[in-house]
Design a protein around this motif. Structure first.
Motif, PDB file in Angstrom:
ATOM      1  N   HIS A 272       0.785  -1.279  -0.051  1.00 37.54           N
ATOM      2  CA  HIS A 272      -0.029   0.035   0.118  1.00 37.54           C
ATOM      3  C   HIS A 272       0.930   1.395   0.113  1.00 37.54           C
ATOM      4  O   HIS A 272       0.276   2.363  -0.494  1.00 37.54           O
ATOM      5  CB  HIS A 272      -0.830   0.092   1.314  1.00 37.54           C
TER       6      HIS A 272
ATOM      7  N   SER B  35       1.335   2.946   2.428  1.00 36.85           N
ATOM      8  CA  SER B  35       0.589   3.978   3.388  1.00 36.85           C
ATOM      9  C   SER B  35       0.838   3.380   4.767  1.00 36.85           C
ATOM     10  O   SER B  35       0.039   2.127   4.958  1.00 36.85           O
ATOM     11  CB  SER B  35      -0.433   4.340   2.874  1.00 36.85           C
TER      12      SER B  35
ATOM     13  N   HIS C 201      -1.283   4.502   6.991  1.00 42.58           N
ATOM     14  CA  HIS C 201      -2.872   4.196   7.430  1.00 42.58           C
ATOM     15  C   HIS C 201      -3.266   2.974   6.557  1.00 42.58           C
ATOM     16  O   HIS C 201      -4.073   2.137   7.386  1.00 42.58           O
ATOM     17  CB  HIS C 201      -3.538   5.619   6.834  1.00 42.58           C
ATOM     18  N   LYS C 202      -3.307   2.757   5.321  1.00 40.29           N
ATOM     19  CA  LYS C 202      -3.696   1.515   4.794  1.00 40.29           C
ATOM     20  C   LYS C 202      -3.312   0.249   5.323  1.00 40.29           C
ATOM     21  O   LYS C 202      -4.008  -0.788   5.437  1.00 40.29           O
ATOM     22  CB  LYS C 202      -3.538   1.650   3.174  1.00 40.29           C
TER      23      LYS C 202
ATOM     24  N   ALA D 278      -1.914  -0.227   8.376  1.00 40.05           N
ATOM     25  CA  ALA D 278      -2.486  -0.285   9.652  1.00 40.05           C
ATOM     26  C   ALA D 278      -3.989  -1.020   9.627  1.00 40.05           C
ATOM     27  O   ALA D 278      -4.251  -1.985  10.438  1.00 40.05           O
ATOM     28  CB  ALA D 278      -2.530   0.912  10.309  1.00 40.05           C
ATOM     29  N   GLU D 279      -4.762  -0.609   8.562  1.00 41.81           N
ATOM     30  CA  GLU D 279      -6.248  -1.063   8.325  1.00 41.81           C
ATOM     31  C   GLU D 279      -6.078  -2.730   8.115  1.00 41.81           C
ATOM     32  O   GLU D 279      -6.698  -3.516   8.498  1.00 41.81           O
ATOM     33  CB  GLU D 279      -6.744  -0.298   7.476  1.00 41.81           C
ATOM     34  N   GLN D 280      -5.057  -3.008   7.142  1.00 42.27           N
ATOM     35  CA  GLN D 280      -4.925  -4.396   6.564  1.00 42.27           C
ATOM     36  C   GLN D 280      -4.736  -5.317   7.881  1.00 42.27           C
ATOM     37  O   GLN D 280      -5.140  -6.318   7.850  1.00 42.27           O
ATOM     38  CB  GLN D 280      -3.931  -4.416   5.650  1.00 42.27           C
TER      39      GLN D 280
ATOM     40  N   ALA E  62      -5.219  -4.501  11.181  1.00 48.03           N
ATOM     41  CA  ALA E  62      -6.124  -4.279  12.189  1.00 48.03           C
ATOM     42  C   ALA E  62      -5.448  -3.699  13.446  1.00 48.03           C
ATOM     43  O   ALA E  62      -5.346  -4.348  14.457  1.00 48.03           O
ATOM     44  CB  ALA E  62      -6.912  -5.601  12.513  1.00 48.03           C
TER      45      ALA E  62
ATOM     46  N   THR F 204      -3.953   0.398  14.732  1.00 47.87           N
ATOM     47  CA  THR F 204      -4.205   1.869  14.678  1.00 47.87           C
ATOM     48  C   THR F 204      -3.210   2.446  14.014  1.00 47.87           C
ATOM     49  O   THR F 204      -2.016   1.855  13.944  1.00 47.87           O
ATOM     50  CB  THR F 204      -4.369   2.572  16.008  1.00 47.87           C
ATOM     51  N   GLN F 205      -3.081   3.418  13.307  1.00 50.25           N
ATOM     52  CA  GLN F 205      -2.021   4.043  12.602  1.00 50.25           C
ATOM     53  C   GLN F 205      -0.870   4.306  13.853  1.00 50.25           C
ATOM     54  O   GLN F 205       0.542   4.115  13.258  1.00 50.25           O
ATOM     55  CB  GLN F 205      -2.491   5.518  11.927  1.00 50.25           C
TER      56      GLN F 205
ATOM     57  N   ALA G  84       0.784   1.245  14.239  1.00 54.78           N
ATOM     58  CA  ALA G  84       1.808   0.892  13.129  1.00 54.78           C
ATOM     59  C   ALA G  84       2.860   1.572  12.929  1.00 54.78           C
ATOM     60  O   ALA G  84       4.246   1.061  12.730  1.00 54.78           O
ATOM     61  CB  ALA G  84       0.986   1.142  11.974  1.00 54.78           C
TER      62      ALA G  84
END
Length: 315
Positions: A26, A28, A30-31, A33-35, A37, A39-40, A43
């Motif tokens: 990604h 990123s 942010h992205k 961290a989402e993958q 699960a 928080t940013q 990460a």
């Protein structure tokens, strides 16, 4: 300075490796961290911990986001291998608990592929849930994979190794060679050919020091002929077959089993010439003293049938 192996092993966590893979995909935080699960900020902290553990910066900040540097790409490559190994571990555990299925990883040289396919076809009929991974390569590279535990069993030649005693040859199989060309080669349909009639044609051959190249050189010496000048060299059978399709004047020598398989589909024609030499036999090989998995044992028994052998393994 890169920390010691013990330091890396004790501090590196699987979830951190998943984050590295997500960051490469990604670019990123942010992205990524989402993958995985988290928080940013989590990460960001995890990336800092990874780089501290490894003693190196792994990513460069650019206008496109985080981009792995050379060290980062190296670490991510191994992170993917570790993640893959964990997935294979789970598959094999499930197979053991269920008494079937599991995972089987096989290394094979090109000349043994037709034989392996016969054995695998029967094995898959009795073990339809078995996950199978096949690696085709040279004997030297396959033995390296066996040493690393990347494959369970290999079909190759141990003579290429500097330490052949490190391996156990369970079954040995002779390998004959065939002279082949495009079906439209000028001499393809002659009733009988001799090697001296073929020296004026172009050749595609295996690289120097490969067993089949050495066998072909020996054939020319036995016939009192010079080896063809300016041949095309390749270790790839697919490349060899492609070259024969493109140039009907090319000649090649390959294992008879592969030649028979290719001839069935009209890809080439075997010459009616009696080659006085064979390539060095290949073997079904495991590491000396290694435990053989249940799927590998089943494959070895199938190979034993196809090689026409019963009783004790070859020593």
């Amino acid at each position: 300075m890169i920390p010691s192996l013990n330091s890396i092993s004790s501090r590196l966590r699987v979830r951190q490796l998943k984050l590295l893979i997500a960051l490469e995909e990604h670019g990123s935080l942010h992205k990524a961290a989402e993958q995985v699960a988290i928080t940013q900020p989590g990460a960001t902290k995890a990336l800092h911990e990874i780089e501290t553990t490894l003693g190196a910066t792994l990513f460069t900040r650019t206008s496109q986001g985080l981009v792995p540097n050379d060290l980062g790409r190296c670490v991510i490559r191994y992170a993917r291998l570790i993640q893959s190994d964990i997935a294979h571990l789970r598959e094999e555990m499930i197979g053991i608990l269920q008494g079937q299925g599991g995972r089987l990883s096989i290394g094979v040289i090109m000349g043994a592929v037709p034989l392996l396919m016969q054995s695998l076809n029967r094995l898959r009929q009795t073990q339809p849930e078995l996950s199978i991974h096949i690696v085709e390569d040279t004997s030297a590279r396959l033995l390296a994979l066996l040493d690393q535990g990347r494959v369970d069993v290999v079909i190759c030649r141990t003579s290429v190794s500097t330490r052949p005693d490190a391996y156990e040859k369970l079954i040995e199989h002779p390998e004959s060679l065939a002279l082949v060309a495009h079906p439209n080669h000028p001499l393809a349909n002659t009733t009988h050919s001799s090697l001296d009639k073929l020296t004026g044609y172009r050749w595609v051959v295996y690289p120097s020091n490969m067993p089949m190249r050495l066998a072909l050189e020996q054939q020319f010496r036995l016939a009192g002929l010079d080896f063809p000048r300016y041949p095309i060299e390749t270790a790839s059978t697919f490349t060899m077959l492609s070259l024969l399709q493109e140039d009907p004047y090319l000649l090649a020598v390959m294992p008879s089993d592969v030649a028979l398989f290719s001839e069935r589909f009209g890809l080439l024609k075997r010459f009616s010439i009696d080659l006085q030499i064979n390539s060095e036999p290949y073997s079904v090989v495991i590491r000396q003293g290694a435990d053989v998995t249940a799927p590998a044992k089943m494959l070895i028994e199938e190979l034993r049938q196809d090689m026409g052998l019963t009783g004790q393994p070859h020593k």
